[in-house]
Scaffold this motif. Sequence first.
Motif, mmCIF file in Angstrom:
data_model
loop_
_atom_site.group_PDB
_atom_site.id
_atom_site.type_symbol
_atom_site.label_atom_id
_atom_site.label_comp_id
_atom_site.label_asym_id
_atom_site.label_seq_id
_atom_site.Cartn_x
_atom_site.Cartn_y
_atom_site.Cartn_z
ATOM 1 N N THR A 1 -1.729 12.116 5.182
ATOM 2 C CA THR A 1 -2.926 11.442 4.498
ATOM 3 C C THR A 1 -2.414 10.703 3.143
ATOM 4 O OG1 THR A 1 -4.450 12.977 5.181
ATOM 5 C CG2 THR A 1 -5.007 11.990 3.098
ATOM 6 N N VAL A 2 -1.356 11.434 2.453
ATOM 7 C CA VAL A 2 -0.896 10.894 1.187
ATOM 8 C C VAL A 2 0.035 9.486 1.637
ATOM 9 C CG1 VAL A 2 1.063 11.292 -0.554
ATOM 10 C CG2 VAL A 2 -0.771 12.829 -0.062
ATOM 11 N N ARG B 1 -0.547 7.589 4.174
ATOM 12 C CA ARG B 1 -1.308 6.347 4.273
ATOM 13 C C ARG B 1 -1.714 5.766 3.020
ATOM 14 N NH1 ARG B 1 -2.777 9.492 8.649
ATOM 15 N NH2 ARG B 1 -4.548 10.373 7.448
ATOM 16 N N ALA B 2 -2.312 6.577 2.226
ATOM 17 C CA ALA B 2 -2.905 6.329 1.123
ATOM 18 C C ALA B 2 -1.834 5.318 0.039
ATOM 19 C CB ALA B 2 -3.570 7.391 -0.011
ATOM 20 N N ALA B 3 -0.604 5.865 0.122
ATOM 21 C CA ALA B 3 0.430 5.175 -0.777
ATOM 22 C C ALA B 3 0.705 3.933 0.123
ATOM 23 C CB ALA B 3 1.897 6.180 -0.699
ATOM 24 N N HIS B 4 0.695 3.816 1.119
ATOM 25 C CA HIS B 4 0.977 2.535 1.981
ATOM 26 C C HIS B 4 -0.097 1.656 1.670
ATOM 27 C CE1 HIS B 4 1.264 -0.351 5.481
ATOM 28 N NE2 HIS B 4 2.683 -0.178 5.098
ATOM 29 N N ARG B 5 -1.242 2.019 1.612
ATOM 30 C CA ARG B 5 -2.613 1.225 1.222
ATOM 31 C C ARG B 5 -2.552 0.600 -0.167
ATOM 32 N NH1 ARG B 5 -5.492 4.791 4.459
ATOM 33 N NH2 ARG B 5 -6.275 5.895 2.562
ATOM 34 N N ALA B 6 -1.967 1.321 -1.038
ATOM 35 C CA ALA B 6 -1.862 1.254 -2.374
ATOM 36 C C ALA B 6 -0.928 0.031 -2.609
ATOM 37 C CB ALA B 6 -1.452 2.411 -3.193
ATOM 38 N N ASP B 7 0.299 0.319 -2.015
ATOM 39 C CA ASP B 7 1.490 -0.459 -2.196
ATOM 40 C C ASP B 7 2.395 -0.299 -0.933
ATOM 41 O OD1 ASP B 7 3.850 -1.807 -2.758
ATOM 42 O OD2 ASP B 7 4.126 -1.032 -4.713
#
Length: 130
Positions: A110-111, A113-119
């Motif tokens: 989850t982290v 994926r969220a990090a990849h979406r952010a940058d």
Amino acid sequence: MVVEYLAGQLGIEDVSCVKQYTERKPTAYEHAWEIRDAYAYHEYDDAQWGRKFRTFLHGRAWTHAEGPVALFNQAVGWLRRHRVLLPGVSVLARKVSEVRTVAEKRLHATVARAAHRADAALPGDLVATW
């Protein structure tokens, strides 16, 4: 001394029969079955209650930052509240460990994926800091 006292309370004249308790393998299981039937407990291996327990345990591991001992204690509490016969300690410890591992993998995914979406470069940058 304790055995003699209890024997007197229960009206057992020959206390030497206590030694035979562990010699007969089914005795402990029979007592568990008697307790289950007398107090309307469920088997740990029951499919319906097993599903409910796993749902609780996975949810607890995912939503609470607890260590293995705290999660184990929560599991025991849930089983008691829902009148499910407790499994052996090692069985329950293994289940808690498995559930914590699944929750940790889910958190990392989850982290990531969220990090990849952010940058898109962030996950690689984070790994490089190790």
